[in-house]
Design a protein around this motif. Structure first.
Motif, mmCIF file in Angstrom:
data_model
loop_
_atom_site.group_PDB
_atom_site.id
_atom_site.type_symbol
_atom_site.label_atom_id
_atom_site.label_comp_id
_atom_site.label_asym_id
_atom_site.label_seq_id
_atom_site.Cartn_x
_atom_site.Cartn_y
_atom_site.Cartn_z
ATOM 1 N N ALA A 61 0.842 -1.196 0.000
ATOM 2 C CA ALA A 61 0.000 0.000 0.000
ATOM 3 C C ALA A 61 0.880 1.251 0.000
ATOM 4 C CB ALA A 61 -0.916 0.005 1.212
ATOM 5 N N ARG A 62 0.517 2.217 -0.836
ATOM 6 C CA ARG A 62 1.239 3.492 -0.892
ATOM 7 C C ARG A 62 0.242 4.622 -0.640
ATOM 8 N NH1 ARG A 62 4.128 4.248 -6.332
ATOM 9 N NH2 ARG A 62 2.089 3.611 -7.134
ATOM 10 N N GLU A 63 0.540 5.447 0.313
ATOM 11 C CA GLU A 63 -0.378 6.520 0.698
ATOM 12 C C GLU A 63 -0.599 7.482 -0.467
ATOM 13 O OE1 GLU A 63 -0.821 9.954 4.163
ATOM 14 O OE2 GLU A 63 0.845 8.523 4.204
ATOM 15 N N GLY A 64 -1.850 7.656 -0.842
ATOM 16 C CA GLY A 64 -2.198 8.600 -1.888
ATOM 17 C C GLY A 64 -1.922 8.112 -3.290
ATOM 18 N N GLU A 65 -1.463 6.874 -3.461
ATOM 19 C CA GLU A 65 -1.159 6.351 -4.786
ATOM 20 C C GLU A 65 -1.708 4.939 -4.921
ATOM 21 O OE1 GLU A 65 2.806 7.141 -6.405
ATOM 22 O OE2 GLU A 65 3.304 8.077 -4.499
ATOM 23 N N SER A 66 -1.619 4.418 -6.158
ATOM 24 C CA SER A 66 -2.064 3.042 -6.390
ATOM 25 C C SER A 66 -1.131 2.060 -5.683
ATOM 26 C CB SER A 66 -2.070 2.741 -7.895
ATOM 27 O OG SER A 66 -2.950 3.603 -8.581
ATOM 28 N N ASP A 67 -1.686 0.927 -5.285
ATOM 29 C CA ASP A 67 -0.881 -0.091 -4.620
ATOM 30 C C ASP A 67 0.131 -0.701 -5.587
ATOM 31 O OD1 ASP A 67 -2.445 0.375 -2.460
ATOM 32 O OD2 ASP A 67 -3.570 -1.500 -2.561
ATOM 33 N N TYR A 68 1.242 -1.171 -5.017
ATOM 34 C CA TYR A 68 2.172 -1.998 -5.763
ATOM 35 C C TYR A 68 1.737 -3.451 -5.621
ATOM 36 C CZ TYR A 68 5.786 1.673 -6.083
ATOM 37 O OH TYR A 68 6.493 2.810 -6.364
ATOM 38 N N VAL A 69 1.810 -4.204 -6.685
ATOM 39 C CA VAL A 69 1.614 -5.649 -6.628
ATOM 40 C C VAL A 69 2.941 -6.294 -6.987
ATOM 41 C CG1 VAL A 69 0.369 -7.640 -7.540
ATOM 42 C CG2 VAL A 69 -0.808 -5.451 -7.249
ATOM 43 N N ILE A 70 3.490 -7.090 -6.066
ATOM 44 C CA ILE A 70 4.811 -7.683 -6.232
ATOM 45 C C ILE A 70 4.658 -9.185 -6.419
ATOM 46 C CG2 ILE A 70 7.091 -7.992 -5.205
ATOM 47 C CD1 ILE A 70 6.458 -5.116 -5.866
ATOM 48 N N HIS A 71 5.306 -9.697 -7.459
ATOM 49 C CA HIS A 71 5.211 -11.118 -7.803
ATOM 50 C C HIS A 71 6.590 -11.769 -7.716
ATOM 51 C CE1 HIS A 71 3.930 -14.785 -9.797
ATOM 52 N NE2 HIS A 71 4.880 -14.639 -10.702
ATOM 53 N N LEU A 72 6.692 -12.881 -7.003
ATOM 54 C CA LEU A 72 7.953 -13.620 -6.867
ATOM 55 C C LEU A 72 7.975 -14.777 -7.861
ATOM 56 C CD1 LEU A 72 10.577 -14.097 -5.129
ATOM 57 C CD2 LEU A 72 9.190 -15.703 -3.788
ATOM 58 N N ARG A 73 9.104 -14.913 -8.569
ATOM 59 C CA ARG A 73 9.249 -16.017 -9.515
ATOM 60 C C ARG A 73 10.723 -16.353 -9.681
ATOM 61 N NH1 ARG A 73 11.224 -14.437 -14.512
ATOM 62 N NH2 ARG A 73 11.030 -12.225 -15.086
ATOM 63 N N VAL A 74 11.009 -17.482 -10.325
ATOM 64 C CA VAL A 74 12.392 -17.804 -10.664
ATOM 65 C C VAL A 74 12.731 -17.137 -11.991
ATOM 66 C CG1 VAL A 74 12.339 -20.009 -9.434
ATOM 67 C CG2 VAL A 74 11.767 -19.941 -11.863
ATOM 68 N N ALA A 75 14.016 -16.917 -12.220
ATOM 69 C CA ALA A 75 14.471 -16.242 -13.425
ATOM 70 C C ALA A 75 14.506 -17.206 -14.606
ATOM 71 C CB ALA A 75 15.852 -15.654 -13.199
ATOM 72 N N THR A 76 14.617 -16.621 -15.791
ATOM 73 C CA THR A 76 14.920 -17.363 -17.012
ATOM 74 C C THR A 76 16.139 -16.703 -17.644
ATOM 75 O OG1 THR A 76 13.602 -15.979 -18.511
ATOM 76 C CG2 THR A 76 12.450 -17.757 -17.344
ATOM 77 N N ALA A 77 16.697 -17.345 -18.663
ATOM 78 C CA ALA A 77 17.869 -16.780 -19.335
ATOM 79 C C ALA A 77 17.565 -15.405 -19.927
ATOM 80 C CB ALA A 77 18.354 -17.729 -20.430
ATOM 81 N N ALA A 78 16.320 -15.176 -20.294
ATOM 82 C CA ALA A 78 15.939 -13.899 -20.888
ATOM 83 C C ALA A 78 16.010 -12.743 -19.895
ATOM 84 C CB ALA A 78 14.528 -13.990 -21.465
ATOM 85 N N ASP A 79 16.125 -13.044 -18.593
ATOM 86 C CA ASP A 79 16.159 -12.002 -17.562
ATOM 87 C C ASP A 79 17.567 -11.469 -17.286
ATOM 88 O OD1 ASP A 79 13.353 -12.000 -16.763
ATOM 89 O OD2 ASP A 79 13.757 -13.997 -15.945
ATOM 90 N N ILE A 80 18.602 -12.078 -17.842
ATOM 91 C CA ILE A 80 19.968 -11.747 -17.455
ATOM 92 C C ILE A 80 20.292 -10.270 -17.667
ATOM 93 C CG2 ILE A 80 22.405 -12.201 -17.898
ATOM 94 C CD1 ILE A 80 20.971 -14.433 -16.418
ATOM 95 N N GLU A 81 19.883 -9.712 -18.776
ATOM 96 C CA GLU A 81 20.163 -8.301 -19.035
ATOM 97 C C GLU A 81 19.484 -7.406 -17.997
ATOM 98 O OE1 GLU A 81 19.860 -4.993 -22.668
ATOM 99 O OE2 GLU A 81 19.422 -7.111 -23.051
ATOM 100 N N ALA A 82 18.231 -7.698 -17.671
ATOM 101 C CA ALA A 82 17.511 -6.913 -16.660
ATOM 102 C C ALA A 82 18.126 -7.102 -15.280
ATOM 103 C CB ALA A 82 16.036 -7.309 -16.646
#
Length: 223
Positions: A61-82
């Motif tokens: 929850a963020r005061e005065g703003e939209s909520d953040y939604v956080i998702h946990l996952r394992v990485a893939t090879a395509a994530d290396i640059e990020a």
């Protein structure tokens, strides 16, 4: 004339050799890029991915703003640059690992474990990598190489959440001990690790190559 012909012949051979080297380099570069998604299998991450399928997202929850939604996952090879970009932001421009280090680890380390936190807007139109914990799960020890939260998302307990998930999953794998290194000057991180049961085991002098700072090796028992 004979000397001139020899010179021209040598130049022709040189040009052919140069072209061959350039072609070989191109092919090797292309092969390395292809292998970013190949290499060894990651059985531990496969098991973790199955466990995380049923996990609920985390809403911040963020005061005065939209909520953040956080998702946990394992990485893939395509994530290396990020992942490399997040490291650059999280470490304020310091790269402990270059992108090629992550790529090499991904291709060659079957024990690698990369857990990522993604930010999803409420309507899922915006997705961004905002946190990660990476390292390896060996038979008896889990080692944390990186625990990073993007500066814009710090202060919400995401670092603690990531570390807790890492330790819980390590326990599920029947691993007996967790370890990590932390800068001697990074008191904030040390407090986080102590909160999760880590204690200083030893000092590693001149550990960080950018300023020769001492690292503290911290460990904690698991099962």
């Amino acid at each position: 004339m004979k000397n001139l012909l020899n010179i021209l012949r040598n130049q022709e051979v040189y040009q052919m050799a140069t072209q061959a080297v350039h072609s070989l380099n191109y092919e090797l570069t292309g092969e390395a890029a292809r292998k970013a998604s190949d290499g060894v299998k990651h059985p531990v991450m496969a098991r973790i991915a199955a466990k995380l399928e049923g996990e609920s997202d985390v809403r911040l929850a963020r005061e005065g703003e939209s909520d953040y939604v956080i998702h946990l996952r394992v990485a893939t090879a395509a994530d290396i640059e990020a992942i490399t970009a997040l490291e650059l932001d999280g470490y304020d421009g310091y790269l402990a690992w270059e992108q090629e280090d992550f790529e090499r680890d991904w291709r060659t380390n079957p024990y690698a474990v990369y857990l990522l936190l993604e930010h999803h807007s409420v309507n899922d139109e915006d997705v961004a990598l905002v946190g990660m914990v990476t390292g390896r799960f060996l038979a008896k020890k889990a080692h944390v190489s990186h625990l990073i939260v993007h500066p814009d998302f710090q202060g919400h307990g995401l670092g603690s959440y990531l570390l807790n998930q890492w330790l819980t999953l390590a326990k599920d794998e029947k691993i007996r001990q967790a370890s990590l290194e932390v800068r001697e000057s990074n008191l904030t991180a040390q407090m986080l690790y102590m909160k999760h049961g880590f204690t200083v085991s030893q000092k590693k002098y001149n550990y960080y190559y950018n300023n020769n700072e001492t690292a503290l090796l911290m460990v904690r028992p698991l099962n």
